[in-house]
Structures are given as C-alpha cells and as structure tokens.
Motif scaffolding. Structure first.
Motif, mmCIF file in Angstrom:
data_model
loop_
_atom_site.group_PDB
_atom_site.id
_atom_site.type_symbol
_atom_site.label_atom_id
_atom_site.label_comp_id
_atom_site.label_asym_id
_atom_site.label_seq_id
_atom_site.Cartn_x
_atom_site.Cartn_y
_atom_site.Cartn_z
ATOM 1 N N UNK A 2 0.925 -1.241 0.041
ATOM 2 C CA UNK A 2 0.093 0.161 -0.152
ATOM 3 C C UNK A 2 0.902 1.338 -0.045
ATOM 4 N N UNK A 3 0.341 2.221 -0.897
ATOM 5 C CA UNK A 3 1.120 3.673 -1.043
ATOM 6 C C UNK A 3 0.618 4.476 0.076
ATOM 7 N N UNK A 4 -0.769 4.420 0.321
ATOM 8 C CA UNK A 4 -1.306 5.303 1.481
ATOM 9 C C UNK A 4 -2.170 4.482 2.472
ATOM 10 N N UNK A 5 -2.054 4.885 3.569
ATOM 11 C CA UNK A 5 -2.859 4.128 4.454
ATOM 12 C C UNK A 5 -3.370 5.564 5.618
ATOM 13 N N UNK A 6 -4.745 5.630 5.522
ATOM 14 C CA UNK A 6 -5.404 6.602 6.333
ATOM 15 C C UNK A 6 -6.002 5.874 7.394
ATOM 16 N N UNK A 7 -5.884 6.250 8.690
ATOM 17 C CA UNK A 7 -6.637 5.641 9.817
ATOM 18 C C UNK A 7 -7.171 6.569 10.794
ATOM 19 N N UNK A 8 -8.461 6.612 10.947
ATOM 20 C CA UNK A 8 -9.019 7.297 11.960
ATOM 21 C C UNK A 8 -8.792 8.901 11.947
ATOM 22 N N UNK A 29 -10.861 6.204 7.232
ATOM 23 C CA UNK A 29 -10.077 5.137 7.178
ATOM 24 C C UNK A 29 -9.903 4.648 5.915
ATOM 25 N N UNK A 30 -9.119 4.531 5.283
ATOM 26 C CA UNK A 30 -9.006 3.764 3.802
ATOM 27 C C UNK A 30 -7.436 3.470 3.559
ATOM 28 N N UNK A 31 -7.359 2.532 2.727
ATOM 29 C CA UNK A 31 -5.864 2.484 2.038
ATOM 30 C C UNK A 31 -6.052 2.305 0.662
ATOM 31 N N UNK A 32 -4.793 2.819 -0.046
ATOM 32 C CA UNK A 32 -4.705 2.743 -1.460
ATOM 33 C C UNK A 32 -3.495 1.679 -1.910
ATOM 34 N N UNK A 33 -3.400 1.034 -2.738
ATOM 35 C CA UNK A 33 -2.519 0.076 -3.302
ATOM 36 C C UNK A 33 -1.808 0.638 -4.189
ATOM 37 N N UNK A 34 -0.407 0.498 -4.175
ATOM 38 C CA UNK A 34 0.273 0.937 -5.171
ATOM 39 C C UNK A 34 -0.312 0.693 -6.638
ATOM 40 N N UNK A 35 -0.305 1.747 -7.418
ATOM 41 C CA UNK A 35 -1.200 1.318 -9.034
ATOM 42 C C UNK A 35 -2.475 1.366 -8.956
ATOM 43 N N UNK A 36 -3.191 1.763 -7.817
ATOM 44 C CA UNK A 36 -4.644 1.795 -8.221
ATOM 45 C C UNK A 36 -4.915 3.362 -8.527
ATOM 46 N N UNK A 37 -6.221 3.353 -9.065
ATOM 47 C CA UNK A 37 -6.801 4.629 -9.660
ATOM 48 C C UNK A 37 -8.075 4.685 -8.802
#
Ligand SMILES: Nc1ncnc2c1ncn2[C@@H]1O[C@H](COP(=O)(O)OP(=O)(O)OP(=O)(O)O)[C@@H](O)[C@H]1O
Ligand SMILES: [Mg+2]
Length: 254
Positions: A2-8, A29-37
């Motif tokens: 994951x390139x980005x992790x957002x929590x609380x 809260x959410x996460x974004x994987x490398x290469x996602x759009x």
C-alpha cells in the motif's frame, strides 16, 4: 504494497472568532494500493479537499494517522516535508494555484526547477504532456491570459511533470468541456497503466467511472465504496450514479 494508509483521520476547524466548530473529517480510514486509480466523491462541503490537503501534508489533522509510502506523515520533520512532497507527490489544486508572475511553461517547470533538474530534461518531459493536454500553443502565455479550462490543464501538467508515484487531484475536470475532459481522462488512464497511482476527487460521474474504485464520503466519513471488478465504464457509471442518488436522499449506510 500500500502506498497510502489513512486511519481514524479527524479534522476540526475552529472559526476565527471562536465558538463554531466544523468537523470536516470525523473518522476517515482507507488504504490505497500502489498502482490503483481511486475516485473520491461526496457532496460539496463533505471534506474532500480537507482530506487531500492533509494527505499532501499541506494541512495537519486534528487526529488520526496518514502513512505515505511507508512513512508516517507527522513523523517527517517540518524541514523535510517540502522535499518529501516534491519527490513523491503530484498535486492538482481545485483552484489551480498558478503563479501569475510566471509564464505557463515556467509554472509547469517549477517542481523540476526546485528539484534542480536540467532545462533539456524539463523540455523533454514537457513536450509529450503538453501535447496530450492540448496546451502546446499557450506555453509562453501568462496564467491571467488563459481560460479557466486551460489553467486547469496547466495545473495538471505541473502535477505530472515530475512523474510522481502518487497523484492527488482535486476535481481535475471541473473547469473542462467534454472534449478536454475526455483527453484528460485518457491521459490519467495512460499514466495509471504505466503504474502511477491516482487519487482523484471529482463531482463528475463520468470521471469517476474511469477509476478502479470509487469512495464516497458523507458527513466526514467514508460512507461506501464501489470496486470496478469486471464492470465496464458504463456499468460503473450506473453504479456510481445510483449510489449518489442514495447519498442525496439520505439512505442508510450499506
Ligand atoms: N480553513 C477552513 N476553516 C474553517 N472551515 C473550513 C476551512 N476549510 C474548509 N472548511 C469547512 O470544512 C468543510 C469541508 O470543506 P472542504 O473544502 O473539505 O469540502 P469539499 O468536500 O472539498 O467541498 P467542494 O466539493 O465544494 O470542494 C466545509 O464545511 C467547509 O466550510
Ligand atoms: Mg473541495
């Protein structure tokens, strides 16, 4: 990875004269994987720009955590933040943020100038991007001499010129007509296919239907998300549009 992790994540604004508090983000809260759009949607005032500004370390959260590329943002020293931002992120501002004293071309080169790159390299990078965005003819003009849609495309070019691994775009098609929108979405698809991660805030169902996932924010929280799966753009368009109707009519979380 994951390139980005957002929590609380929380952000409370206190108005200047005290008293009124605005809870722009309550618990995101959410996460974004490398290469996602990923597209982010939500009504005006739902906290989308607030969220992007915090992700780009342009603003500080009231609570919660942001992990970008394995680094916790609030642990990066103030002095290193701008270099971190420059080396990892491309940001397209909702209000473009172009400098009126610089030509269009120099506005676009700015991140590369700050990174100490050579003029030849800057020009080599700009030529294809300017062609794809249809701004080749206006490169020598100044921001006050061009239209809103042209400014928006210049702002996009400036975000893409460094080839950032993560692009944060705040309504990048908001000022564009349908042809320019199609061109921009085509460019975003192309750079995403090459592996760059995109997080795009948008009010446009059409723009969102190009993404691999759509997150919906309501009242400062993630309300729902849709994964593209095997859907075509058109099928995703209908799913997004149905969800927006549900959001607007105050449907329950599902
Ligand atoms: N600097 C600030 N001070 C006080 N309140 C703010 C500030 N910036 C934003 N807000 C408030 O926080 C809430 C979220 O604003 P934000 O700009 O994040 O919304 P948005 O989802 O980007 O909306 P839009 O779609 O209109 O761009 C709004 O109620 C807004 O009025
Ligand atoms: Mg906004």
């Amino acid at each position: 990875m994951s390139i980005l992790e957002v929590s609380g994540l929380k952000k409370t604004y206190t108005t200047r004269f005290g008293g009124n508090k605005v809870e722009a983000l309550k618990n995101v809260s959410f996460g974004v994987e490398e290469g996602e759009y990923v597209a982010i949607m939500g009504e005006s005032g739902s906290g989308k720009t607030t969220l992007l500004n915090i992700l780009a370390a342009l603003d500080k959260p009231t609570g919660g955590r942001v992990c970008l590329d394995g680094q916790e943002l609030n642990k990066i020293k103030e002095a290193q933040i701008s270099a971190f931002r420059r080396d990892h992120l491309g940001f397209v501002f909702q209000d473009f943020n172009l400098l009126d004293t610089f030509s269009v071309e120099d506005n676009i080169y700015l991140p590369l100038v700050l990174a100490g790159r050579h003029y030849t390299e800057m020009r080599e990078r700009l030529t294809p991007i300017a062609g794809q965005l249809g701004i080749t003819e206006i490169l020598k003009k100044y921001p006050y001499e061009i239209s809103g849609g042209q400014k928006q495309r210049v702002a996009v070019a400036r975000a893409l010129i460094t080839g950032p691994r993560l692009i944060l775009a705040d309504e990048p098609t908001g000022a564009l007509d349908s042809r320019a929108t199609d061109e921009l979405l085509g460019l975003f698809n192309a750079i995403n296919h090459k592996g760059q991660t995109i997080l795009m805030v948008t009010h446009s169902v059409k723009a969102a239907s190009h993404a691999g996932r759509v997150l919906f924010i309501k009242d400062g929280e993630v309300f729902h998300q849709i994964y593209r799966g095997n859907s075509t753009n058109e099928q995703l368009y209908h799913k997004v549009s149905d969800t927006l109707t549900l959001l607007a009519t105050g449907g329950d979380r599902r």
